[in-house]
Structure formats: structure tokens, C-alpha cells
Design an enzyme around this catalytic site. Structure first.
Site, PDB file in Angstrom:
ATOM      1  CG  HIS A  84      -2.097   0.905   1.013  1.00 32.09           C
ATOM      2  ND1 HIS A  84      -1.997   2.264   1.151  1.00 32.09           N
ATOM      3  CD2 HIS A  84      -3.370   0.655   0.647  1.00 32.09           C
ATOM      4  CE1 HIS A  84      -3.155   2.813   0.888  1.00 32.09           C
ATOM      5  NE2 HIS A  84      -4.025   1.849   0.585  1.00 32.09           N
ATOM      6  N   PRO A  85       0.546   2.228  -0.851  1.00 31.00           N
ATOM      7  CG  PRO A  85      -0.393   3.509  -2.569  1.00 31.00           C
ATOM      8  CD  PRO A  85      -0.520   2.175  -1.845  1.00 31.00           C
ATOM      9  CB  CYS A  86      -1.127   5.004   2.884  1.00 29.63           C
ATOM     10  SG  CYS A  86      -0.569   3.744   4.029  1.00 29.63           S
ATOM     11  CG  ASN A  87       2.618   5.158   5.866  1.00 31.32           C
ATOM     12  OD1 ASN A  87       1.887   6.118   6.046  1.00 31.32           O
ATOM     13  ND2 ASN A  87       2.497   4.041   6.559  1.00 31.32           N
ATOM     14  CD  GLU A  90       3.564  10.271   4.591  1.00 29.76           C
ATOM     15  OE1 GLU A  90       3.628   9.196   3.951  1.00 29.76           O
ATOM     16  OE2 GLU A  90       2.558  10.998   4.570  1.00 29.76           O
TER      17      GLU A  90
END
Length: 138
Positions: A84-87, A90
Site C-alpha cells: 500500500h502506497p499510503c506512507n 513520507e
């Protein structure tokens, strides 16, 4: 390892990279193949075969479901595992200070991204590739 017609078979993995239109970062899709007696989409199997011990807890603690999810593949529309690319943004900002972020070549960004994201699911970037892409003068 399992036997297949008298030969030992080792699981294989297919990695693919696509750009997320939502997060605007690369996304690593992965497909585990030749896994004996398990469902290749099964998250425990993925963690067992692909995720180094160093990353297991960290990946499982991301969000509600963990960092490895299942969604339709962008090209084939077949359910496929992905990191998943959510982080990602950051993580890349920590690896590349903001001042350097805008001046980094796309190839160097991808190599660094593969080292960060890919390393968590068994994808190793060859050192020669890093040297050629990241360390070479412009």
C-alpha cells in the site's frame, strides 16, 4: 520447499510497478507463484515467503490491515497483492531531503524507492544498478 515431479520447487515472485493515480507515487504489485499447498493470495503465505523478519512487525502494524493489501491489478484487473502506497511520500521525504527531492532524477528516485519498499517484500536492488543510477555524475 516442496517436491514437484521429483524436483524441488522454490516459490517465485513476480514484481510489477505502477504509478498510483491517487497517491501519485509508485506502487509495487507482487504475485507469489509455485507455493506448495497454499493460496498464493494468502497474506500469511506472503509474509512467510517474502517479508524479511526485520520488516514483518512494521508492515503488519500499518493501518488497519497492514501494508500489504489486495486490489485489482491496474492492467489485468485480477485481484493481486500490493504494498500500500499510503506512507510512501513520507518514507521518500526522509530518504531524500526536500531540497534534493525536486532535483533527483526519476531513475534515481525509483532505485531508492525500490530499496525502501521492495526490500520489505524480498525485492533486492543489485548494487551495480544503484551505483550506475544514483552515484553516476550527470
Amino acid at each position: 520447499m516442496s517436491r514437484d515431479d521429483g524436483l524441488y520447487r522454490v516459490p517465485a515472485v513476480e514484481y510489477e510497478i505502477y504509478l498510483s493515480p491517487i497517491y501519485r507515487v509508485p506502487v509495487l504489485y507482487l504475485r507469489l507463484m509455485h507455493v506448495p499447498d497454499t493460496d498464493c493470495m494468502d497474506l500469511p503465505s506472503l509474509y512467510r515467503w517474502l517479508v524479511p523478519l526485520l520488516f514483518k512487525e512494521q508492515l503488519q502494524d500499518v493501518g488497519v490491515l497492514g501494508a500489504i493489501s489486495i486490489a485489482n491489478h491496474p492492467a489485468s484487473q485480477v485481484p493481486t497483492n500490493f504494498v500500500h502506497p499510503c506512507n510512501t511520500s513520507e518514507a521518500m521525504e526522509q530518504a531524500l531531503p526536500l531540497a534534493k527531492h525536486s532535483s533527483v532524477k526519476p531513475e534515481a528516485y525509483l532505485i531508492l524507492w525500490m530499496g525502501i519498499v521492495g526490500g520489505s517484500v524480498g525485492l533486492e536492488v543489485p548494487l551495480a544498478m544503484v551505483s550506475e543510477t544514483v552515484c553516476s555524475p550527470e
